[in-house]
Design a protein around this motif. Structure first.
Motif, short mmCIF file in Angstrom:
data_model
loop_
_atom_site.label_atom_id
_atom_site.label_comp_id
_atom_site.label_asym_id
_atom_site.label_seq_id
_atom_site.Cartn_x
_atom_site.Cartn_y
_atom_site.Cartn_z
N GLY A 1 -3.29 5.23 1.79
CA GLY A 1 -4.01 6.17 0.82
C GLY A 1 -4.30 5.25 -0.32
N ALA A 2 -5.49 6.04 -0.78
CA ALA A 2 -6.06 5.53 -2.21
C ALA A 2 -4.90 5.24 -3.26
CB ALA A 2 -7.22 6.17 -2.75
N GLN A 3 -3.96 6.55 -3.59
CA GLN A 3 -3.15 6.31 -4.40
C GLN A 3 -1.84 5.20 -4.08
OE1 GLN A 3 -1.02 10.01 -5.28
NE2 GLN A 3 0.06 9.30 -6.84
N ALA A 4 -1.70 4.87 -2.96
CA ALA A 4 -0.45 4.10 -2.62
C ALA A 4 -1.25 2.65 -2.84
CB ALA A 4 -0.06 4.10 -1.14
N GLU B 1 -4.43 -4.32 0.24
CA GLU B 1 -5.09 -3.35 1.13
C GLU B 1 -4.59 -3.94 2.80
OE1 GLU B 1 -9.08 -0.57 2.15
OE2 GLU B 1 -9.11 -2.49 1.47
N ARG C 1 -1.48 -2.72 -8.30
CA ARG C 1 -0.94 -3.00 -9.83
C ARG C 1 0.34 -3.68 -9.81
NH1 ARG C 1 -2.67 2.57 -10.36
NH2 ARG C 1 -0.62 3.32 -10.06
N ASP D 1 -3.50 1.57 -4.98
CA ASP D 1 -3.74 1.33 -6.21
C ASP D 1 -2.48 1.01 -6.91
OD1 ASP D 1 -6.65 2.03 -6.40
OD2 ASP D 1 -6.46 3.95 -6.94
N ALA D 2 -1.51 1.67 -6.71
CA ALA D 2 -0.21 1.36 -7.05
C ALA D 2 0.26 -0.05 -6.60
CB ALA D 2 0.74 2.71 -6.51
#
Length: 221
Positions: free
Chosen positions: A72-75, A60, A81, A77-78
């Protein structure tokens, strides 16, 4: 024995910045994630200041720095991973043991003290790093940042360790390089000891007022 060990039966250690300098491998994985996104590398100096709150927060901070805004949350999380994938491929080739660590752990174990590892690093990465340096035999228990619902600076992992071995917190010592280690230890009722050579977000760990400070773990026994 170092005076701080008086009446201590269990010693819990942080990992990154306390036992090992893992920033080179962490930075390599972070920079591979940023490179995939067409973003400039962070480099070891920045990663050093970001280490300490677990891999998710590390990613982050790296993305926010490179993007100039919170991801953003999606970016996020990706990105996390991908970081776990890259770091998992090579978690230790650039990582180095700090001077005095092996001697200190050997002596504490020989003295009959219980040793535990309490890190915010994901649990999956603990074993390969410990095996690389032949340190796995020293620790009777290891907790990662994802082993429990809460991690340092929350005292929960340290209280878990004390309860696991049925040792009162007052007979336990937390050894770390950052304010998170000292805060967790203090909140758990542990005695606290700091090493000044770690990361701690660029701040002197002495400012967190640990109960003791050693330049090397070899000074403990």
């Amino acid at each position: 024995m170092h005076p701080i060990l008086k009446d201590i039966r269990l010693v819990a250690f942080d990992l990154d910045g306390t036992l090992v300098d893992s920033v080179p491998d962490l930075a390599a994985a972070v920079d591979r994630v940023l490179g995939e996104l067409g973003l400039p590398p962070a480099g070891e100096a920045k990663v050093t200041a970001w280490v300490g709150n677990g891999s998710f927060t590390l990613v982050e901070r790296a993305l926010a720095d490179a993007l100039g805004e919170s991801p953003g949350a999606q970016a996020l999380d990706a990105g996390h991973r991908r970081f776990l994938y890259y770091y998992g491929q090579d978690p230790g080739s650039r990582t180095r043991l700090y001077p005095g660590v092996r001697e200190g752990l050997d002596d504490l174990k020989a003295a009959g003290l219980l040793l535990a590892l309490v890190t915010n690093k994901p649990y999956a990465f603990i074993e390969p790093i410990m095996e690389q340096f032949g340190l796995e035999r020293h620790f009777a228990l290891a907790l990662g940042g994802d082993s429990l619902e809460r991690k340092k600076p929350d005292p929960a992992p340290l209280l878990h360790v004390a309860a696991y071995f049925d040792v009162p917190p007052s007979a336990c010592l937390m050894v770390g390089d950052s304010r998170h280690d000292i805060a967790a230890g203090r909140a758990a009722g542990f005695r606290t000891l700091a090493v000044p050579y770690g990361y701690n977000h660029g701040e002197p760990v002495q400012d967190s007022r640990p109960d003791g400070l050693v330049d090397s773990l070899a000074e403990l026994v």
